[in-house]
Design a protein around this motif. Structure first.
Motif, PDB file in Angstrom:
ATOM      1  N   VAL A 177       0.857  -1.187   0.000  1.00  0.00           N
ATOM      2  CA  VAL A 177       0.000   0.000   0.000  1.00  0.00           C
ATOM      3  C   VAL A 177       0.891   1.235   0.000  1.00  0.00           C
ATOM      4  N   PRO A 178       0.365   2.405  -0.395  1.00  0.00           N
ATOM      5  CA  PRO A 178       1.165   3.633  -0.352  1.00  0.00           C
ATOM      6  C   PRO A 178       1.614   3.962   1.077  1.00  0.00           C
ATOM      7  N   GLU A 179       2.768   4.608   1.175  1.00  0.00           N
ATOM      8  CA  GLU A 179       3.306   4.946   2.501  1.00  0.00           C
ATOM      9  C   GLU A 179       2.343   5.845   3.272  1.00  0.00           C
ATOM     10  N   ALA A 180       1.698   6.784   2.586  1.00  0.00           N
ATOM     11  CA  ALA A 180       0.759   7.689   3.258  1.00  0.00           C
ATOM     12  C   ALA A 180      -0.414   6.918   3.856  1.00  0.00           C
ATOM     13  N   THR A 181      -0.884   5.908   3.147  1.00  0.00           N
ATOM     14  CA  THR A 181      -1.983   5.084   3.651  1.00  0.00           C
ATOM     15  C   THR A 181      -1.567   4.358   4.914  1.00  0.00           C
ATOM     16  N   MET A 182      -0.356   3.786   4.906  1.00  0.00           N
ATOM     17  CA  MET A 182       0.119   3.074   6.084  1.00  0.00           C
ATOM     18  C   MET A 182       0.358   4.036   7.257  1.00  0.00           C
ATOM     19  N   ALA A 183       0.837   5.237   6.978  1.00  0.00           N
ATOM     20  CA  ALA A 183       1.050   6.218   8.045  1.00  0.00           C
ATOM     21  C   ALA A 183      -0.270   6.566   8.733  1.00  0.00           C
ATOM     22  N   GLN A 184      -1.323   6.704   7.943  1.00  0.00           N
ATOM     23  CA  GLN A 184      -2.648   6.985   8.511  1.00  0.00           C
ATOM     24  C   GLN A 184      -3.135   5.808   9.346  1.00  0.00           C
ATOM     25  N   ARG A 185      -2.902   4.572   8.866  1.00  0.00           N
ATOM     26  CA  ARG A 185      -3.338   3.388   9.594  1.00  0.00           C
ATOM     27  C   ARG A 185      -2.628   3.296  10.949  1.00  0.00           C
ATOM     28  N   ILE A 186      -1.327   3.545  10.946  1.00  0.00           N
ATOM     29  CA  ILE A 186      -0.567   3.474  12.192  1.00  0.00           C
ATOM     30  C   ILE A 186      -0.996   4.580  13.150  1.00  0.00           C
TER      31      ILE A 186
END
Length: 396
Positions: free
Chosen positions: A148-157
């Motif tokens: 997944v895009p890094e921004a998506t993972m940052a939001q998830r975390i």
């Protein structure tokens, strides 16, 4: 101090800050600030006690942030009280949730694993948060693992951190999620990109010491058996060496014996799970004196059990390889034909089976296609070499 030691200290320091009363999200931010400061200061002025230094700086950063936040909230509260008095003539208050300390004697890092595997989190969020906060992986590395895009993972975390903030630290997490996280961390370390395999095994030993469950033992056995082959997986130049071609004298027989003993104890309890089944397959590979003496028939049987337990298509892909070894490449290709060709490593498996079936042209083409989709450089280079080897033979 290198990045590996900093990564090892991160969950220890984070656990201490949380036990002192910091909410998880605030503690994690403070520890990250302390790590940035360490990278700036330590090269010229290394501390005598790195852990103590990180704890002191992280706690100070947390305290400063809390004090600033309290001051801000006090100002906002005063304004709100003035407005409320003007309208109603009454005031209000607020509660402050605190994280309780983990049980005495429990390793801080292990306790953090359970916090990150808290029941309020989804399994995917729990894994991502643990890899970030405890495993020490970057958000980019985790995003790559999830595709997944890094921004998506940052939001998830970030959402996961907010969710566990204020949650009591002594509520048990989901053991299945903790095991899944440990194995993901181990595999990240085993790949050589981040050296976390030893840490995953250390935590696996601790988990097995405090939780009497055959799947905990199964995962520990599986990690030990894989780790025993680590020194033989890469050449001196860093090239990937397939299992069949590895120098088995370089395998760690002490780890193999320990893994098999732990596995046998788990299997004797007759509560089979996926990690025990995977460990049984690894044990059969480890127990074979040579690649030719591998008991592929038993391995197929264990893959059948694993398929029944998980229904995982990747398991069925690996089973196709085992069928090809046990019953011949045509049988392996027939098993492979039942699967979706978009599966990771599908073309690498197909190439191998076609080569064994005497079709080097198709195998070379599929090795080349598999190389373009390889998840890491070592695997890509290995597949390119396989394609080049076959193409050279075809051109003669």
């Amino acid at each position: 101090m290198d990045d590996t030691e900093l990564r090892h200290l991160t969950p220890v320091v984070l656990g201490i800050i949380v036990r002192r009363g910091a909410e998880f999200a605030a503690a994690e931010d403070a520890v990250q600030d302390a790590l940035i400061e360490a990278l700036r200061v330590w090269p010229d002025d290394p501390p005598d006690d790195p852990k103590g230094w990180l704890v002191a700086v992280a706690w100070r950063r947390f305290f400063d942030a809390t004090r600033a936040d309290v001051a801000r909230r006090r100002r906002e509260a005063l304004v709100a009280q003035d407005l409320e008095r003007a309208e109603r003539g009454s005031g209000g208050g607020a509660s402050d949730a605190r994280s309780a300390a983990p049980p005495a004697g429990v390793d801080d890092t292990l306790a953090l694993y359970f916090l990150c595997a808290h029941p309020v989190l989804t399994p995917s969020s729990a894994v991502a948060l643990t890899l970030r906060a405890v495993g020490g992986l970057t958000t980019r590395q985790i995003a790559q693992a999830y595709l997944v895009p890094e921004a998506t993972m940052a939001q998830r975390i970030s959402r996961a951190k907010r969710t566990v903030s204020g949650v009591r630290f002594d509520r048990p997490g989901d053991v299945a999620t903790v095991l899944r996280v440990l194995y993901l961390v181990f595999n990240e370390g085993y790949s050589g990109d981040v050296d976390l395999a030893g840490e995953a095994i250390r935590l696996g030993r601790q988990l097995a010491a405090v939780i009497d469950h055959p799947e905990v033992q199964g995962l520990l056995a599986l990690m030990l058996l894989h780790h025993a082959r680590r020194n033989a997986r890469l050449s001196a130049e860093g090239s990937l060496i397939p299992l069949a071609e590895q120098d088995r004298t370089r395998w760690d027989t002490t780890l193999i014996a320990e893994g098999i003993d732990i596995l046998q104890a788990a299997l004797a309890r007759d509560r089979l799970g996926e990690y025990q089944a995977q460990a049984a397959i690894a044990a059969l590979h480890a127990d074979a004196p040579t690649a030719e003496e591998t008991d592929w028939v038993q391995i197929v049987e264990w893959y059948d059990e694993l398929t029944r337990l998980t229904g995982n298509p990747v398991v069925r892909l690996n089973r196709a390889v085992a069928v090809g070894e046990a019953d011949g490449p045509r049988a392996g290709l027939a098993a492979l034909a039942e699967l979706d060709d978009s599966l990771p490593r599908y073309r690498a498996v197909a190439a191998y089976l076609h080569e064994r079936d005497g079709d080097p042209a198709t195998a070379a083409r599929m090795y080349a296609e598999a190389a373009r989709a390889a998840p890491n450089l070592a695997e890509r280079e290995h597949l390119v070499r396989q394609a080049a080897r076959l193409n050279t033979g075809l051109s003669r």
